[in-house]
Design a protein around this motif. Structure first.
Motif, PDB file in Angstrom:
ATOM      1  N   LYS A 229       1.043  -1.769  -8.207  1.00 16.30           N
ATOM      2  CA  LYS A 229       0.149  -0.803  -8.858  1.00 16.30           C
ATOM      3  C   LYS A 229      -0.194   0.383  -7.964  1.00 16.30           C
ATOM      4  O   LYS A 229      -0.532   1.460  -8.461  1.00 16.30           O
ATOM      5  CB  LYS A 229      -1.118  -1.488  -9.353  1.00 16.30           C
ATOM      6  CG  LYS A 229      -2.008  -2.082  -8.271  1.00 16.30           C
ATOM      7  CD  LYS A 229      -3.227  -2.769  -8.897  1.00 16.30           C
ATOM      8  CE  LYS A 229      -4.219  -3.262  -7.869  1.00 16.30           C
ATOM      9  NZ  LYS A 229      -3.676  -4.247  -6.902  1.00 16.30           N
ATOM     10  N   SER A 230      -0.089   0.215  -6.644  1.00 15.58           N
ATOM     11  CA  SER A 230      -0.469   1.326  -5.760  1.00 15.58           C
ATOM     12  C   SER A 230       0.445   2.549  -5.950  1.00 15.58           C
ATOM     13  O   SER A 230       0.025   3.680  -5.714  1.00 15.58           O
ATOM     14  CB  SER A 230      -0.469   0.889  -4.288  1.00 15.58           C
ATOM     15  OG  SER A 230       0.827   0.528  -3.862  1.00 15.58           O
TER      16      SER A 230
ATOM     17  N   LYS B 151       0.850  -1.199   0.000  1.00 13.26           N
ATOM     18  CA  LYS B 151       0.000   0.000   0.000  1.00 13.26           C
ATOM     19  C   LYS B 151       0.886   1.250   0.000  1.00 13.26           C
ATOM     20  O   LYS B 151       1.379   1.667   1.048  1.00 13.26           O
ATOM     21  CB  LYS B 151      -0.896   0.011   1.245  1.00 13.26           C
ATOM     22  CG  LYS B 151      -1.830  -1.196   1.349  1.00 13.26           C
ATOM     23  CD  LYS B 151      -3.134  -0.929   0.608  1.00 13.26           C
ATOM     24  CE  LYS B 151      -4.191  -1.996   0.896  1.00 13.26           C
ATOM     25  NZ  LYS B 151      -3.848  -3.338   0.420  1.00 13.26           N
TER      26      LYS B 151
ATOM     27  N   TYR C 197       4.216   9.275 -17.693  1.00 10.94           N
ATOM     28  CA  TYR C 197       4.019   9.439 -16.245  1.00 10.94           C
ATOM     29  C   TYR C 197       4.874  10.615 -15.786  1.00 10.94           C
ATOM     30  O   TYR C 197       6.100  10.513 -15.694  1.00 10.94           O
ATOM     31  CB  TYR C 197       4.409   8.137 -15.516  1.00 10.94           C
ATOM     32  CG  TYR C 197       4.128   8.152 -14.034  1.00 10.94           C
ATOM     33  CD1 TYR C 197       2.837   7.982 -13.544  1.00 10.94           C
ATOM     34  CD2 TYR C 197       5.164   8.321 -13.116  1.00 10.94           C
ATOM     35  CE1 TYR C 197       2.582   7.987 -12.173  1.00 10.94           C
ATOM     36  CE2 TYR C 197       4.928   8.320 -11.749  1.00 10.94           C
ATOM     37  CZ  TYR C 197       3.624   8.163 -11.284  1.00 10.94           C
ATOM     38  OH  TYR C 197       3.369   8.167  -9.930  1.00 10.94           O
TER      39      TYR C 197
ATOM     40  N   TRP D 180       1.479   3.719  -8.769  1.00  8.63           N
ATOM     41  CA  TRP D 180       0.896   4.487  -9.885  1.00  8.63           C
ATOM     42  C   TRP D 180      -0.441   5.107  -9.448  1.00  8.63           C
ATOM     43  O   TRP D 180      -0.722   6.263  -9.761  1.00  8.63           O
ATOM     44  CB  TRP D 180       0.678   3.589 -11.095  1.00  8.63           C
ATOM     45  CG  TRP D 180       1.866   2.756 -11.480  1.00  8.63           C
ATOM     46  CD1 TRP D 180       1.952   1.390 -11.491  1.00  8.63           C
ATOM     47  CD2 TRP D 180       3.159   3.228 -11.904  1.00  8.63           C
ATOM     48  NE1 TRP D 180       3.201   0.989 -11.891  1.00  8.63           N
ATOM     49  CE2 TRP D 180       3.964   2.081 -12.151  1.00  8.63           C
ATOM     50  CE3 TRP D 180       3.724   4.488 -12.084  1.00  8.63           C
ATOM     51  CZ2 TRP D 180       5.286   2.155 -12.580  1.00  8.63           C
ATOM     52  CZ3 TRP D 180       5.037   4.576 -12.513  1.00  8.63           C
ATOM     53  CH2 TRP D 180       5.804   3.431 -12.748  1.00  8.63           C
ATOM     54  N   GLU D 181      -1.244   4.322  -8.722  1.00 13.03           N
ATOM     55  CA  GLU D 181      -2.560   4.809  -8.294  1.00 13.03           C
ATOM     56  C   GLU D 181      -2.443   6.018  -7.377  1.00 13.03           C
ATOM     57  O   GLU D 181      -3.275   6.940  -7.434  1.00 13.03           O
ATOM     58  CB  GLU D 181      -3.321   3.684  -7.580  1.00 13.03           C
ATOM     59  CG  GLU D 181      -3.740   2.558  -8.500  1.00 13.03           C
ATOM     60  CD  GLU D 181      -4.221   1.315  -7.751  1.00 13.03           C
ATOM     61  OE1 GLU D 181      -4.745   0.406  -8.418  1.00 13.03           O
ATOM     62  OE2 GLU D 181      -4.062   1.252  -6.511  1.00 13.03           O
ATOM     63  N   GLN D 182      -1.409   6.039  -6.537  1.00 15.77           N
ATOM     64  CA  GLN D 182      -1.206   7.155  -5.614  1.00 15.77           C
ATOM     65  C   GLN D 182      -0.391   8.291  -6.247  1.00 15.77           C
ATOM     66  O   GLN D 182      -0.108   9.291  -5.586  1.00 15.77           O
ATOM     67  CB  GLN D 182      -0.485   6.661  -4.349  1.00 15.77           C
ATOM     68  CG  GLN D 182      -1.276   5.641  -3.543  1.00 15.77           C
ATOM     69  CD  GLN D 182      -2.541   6.224  -2.953  1.00 15.77           C
ATOM     70  OE1 GLN D 182      -2.652   7.423  -2.710  1.00 15.77           O
ATOM     71  NE2 GLN D 182      -3.539   5.374  -2.741  1.00 15.77           N
ATOM     72  N   ASN D 183      -0.030   8.117  -7.515  1.00 15.18           N
ATOM     73  CA  ASN D 183       0.754   9.138  -8.243  1.00 15.18           C
ATOM     74  C   ASN D 183       2.041   9.501  -7.494  1.00 15.18           C
ATOM     75  O   ASN D 183       2.428  10.667  -7.378  1.00 15.18           O
ATOM     76  CB  ASN D 183      -0.096  10.397  -8.483  1.00 15.18           C
ATOM     77  CG  ASN D 183       0.455  11.247  -9.620  1.00 15.18           C
ATOM     78  OD1 ASN D 183       1.024  10.730 -10.579  1.00 15.18           O
ATOM     79  ND2 ASN D 183       0.318  12.558  -9.508  1.00 15.18           N
TER      80      ASN D 183
END
Length: 292
Positions: A114-115, A31, A184, A117-120
């Motif tokens: 992936k988190s 996370k 990105y 990328w999701e959290q930028n």
């Protein structure tokens, strides 16, 4: 320690060792937080150097005792490492009390949880020219008991070109992250050779990316602290406290120079490598220097 030596395995199309895949699901479910900073590199491309720079920039003044009491591998955990005799990297990252958390990975871009990328999250990628990177990785594999046996130089030379090293092909790694940078915006792509040439200039660029504005004096202080010879002597930065590494064979920080490959490559090897490089490096916008 020799019993720790792993075999090279193919994992989702990338050569790896089980020490970086055994905890796969837990690592993939990591996370990330929005203020996390991920330091990504191919092995032996300046990971510890940039980790130390970031640690000093964020905590060098507010928490200076860290520098003399906590090894860099605990301050900046190695996310995917899972070796029985040491703390799992994911567990260390989960326990970090700092903000931001500084975390390192050698994953190719497609393996990053992936988190992030999701959290930028902000990501700092460091790339080193292939020839010096190969030489440094060879000596690292000789002294690190949780890496596969490197064999002799000639054998290793061909394995490196074929991507048969832990974390896979250098070509795919640097190119995959370079391609990601185009889509990105929170990715800062640095070059080892630029850091050698002018550490202060590259720290300024890094600070600009991170939204930091240290004084010129602070930048120079950090640049001085992270000079290779200073780090090599620093037991909290040079990995001498990690039992899986055999410093009788080679130090973790060996030379840190650009162009050391000339002391290893034969004329024939250099020609063979250059031809292979031309075939595999397709993007003319990604350029490396093999000397400065």
């Amino acid at each position: 320690m020799d019993s720790l030596r792993p075999e090279l395995i193919e994992f989702h199309g990338v050569f790896m060792s089980h020490y970086f895949t055994d905890n796969w699901e837990n690592v993939q479910n990591f996370k990330a937080r929005p203020d996390d900073i991920l330091i990504a590199t191919y092995p032996k491309a300046g990971t510890t150097w940039v980790s130390y720079i970031l640690d000093l920039l964020y905590f060098g003044q507010t928490n200076p005792e860290r520098q003399s009491s906590i090894p860099i591998y605990d301050r900046v955990p190695f996310l995917e490492i899972f070796v029985p005799s040491i703390d799992a990297g994911k567990d260390l990252a989960d326990r970090l009390q700092t903000s931001p958390r500084l975390i390192k990975t050698h994953f190719p871009v497609q393996f990053v949880p992936k988190s992030f990328w999701e959290q930028n999250c902000r990501i700092v990628y460091v790339a080193r020219n292939a020839k010096d990177n190969m030489v440094s990785y060879f000596h690292f594999d000789r002294m690190n008991n949780v890496q596969p046996e490197p064999g002799d130089w000639s054998n290793y030379f061909h394995r490196f070109m074929e991507g048969k090293t832990v974390f896979g092909s250098w070509y795919d790694h640097v190119s995959g992250w370079w391609e990601k940078k185009q889509s990105y915006s929170n990715l800062h792509y640095m070059f080892y050779e630029d850091l050698i040439e002018d550490t202060g200039r590259e720290i300024d660029k890094l600070c600009n990316f991170l939204g930091m504005s240290p004084s010129a004096e602070e930048v120079q202080r950090v640049a001085g602290s992270v000079q290779f010879d200073n780090m090599k002597k620093n037991s909290m930065a040079n990995y001498s406290t990690l039992p899986v590494m055999d410093f009788k064979i080679s130090p973790f920080m060996r030379k840190g120079k650009v162009g050391d490959w000339k002391n290893h490559f034969t004329v024939a090897q250099n020609k063979e490598f250059d031809e292979d490089y031309k075939r595999k490096m397709k993007d003319p916008s990604l350029q490396f220097r093999t000397e400065i």
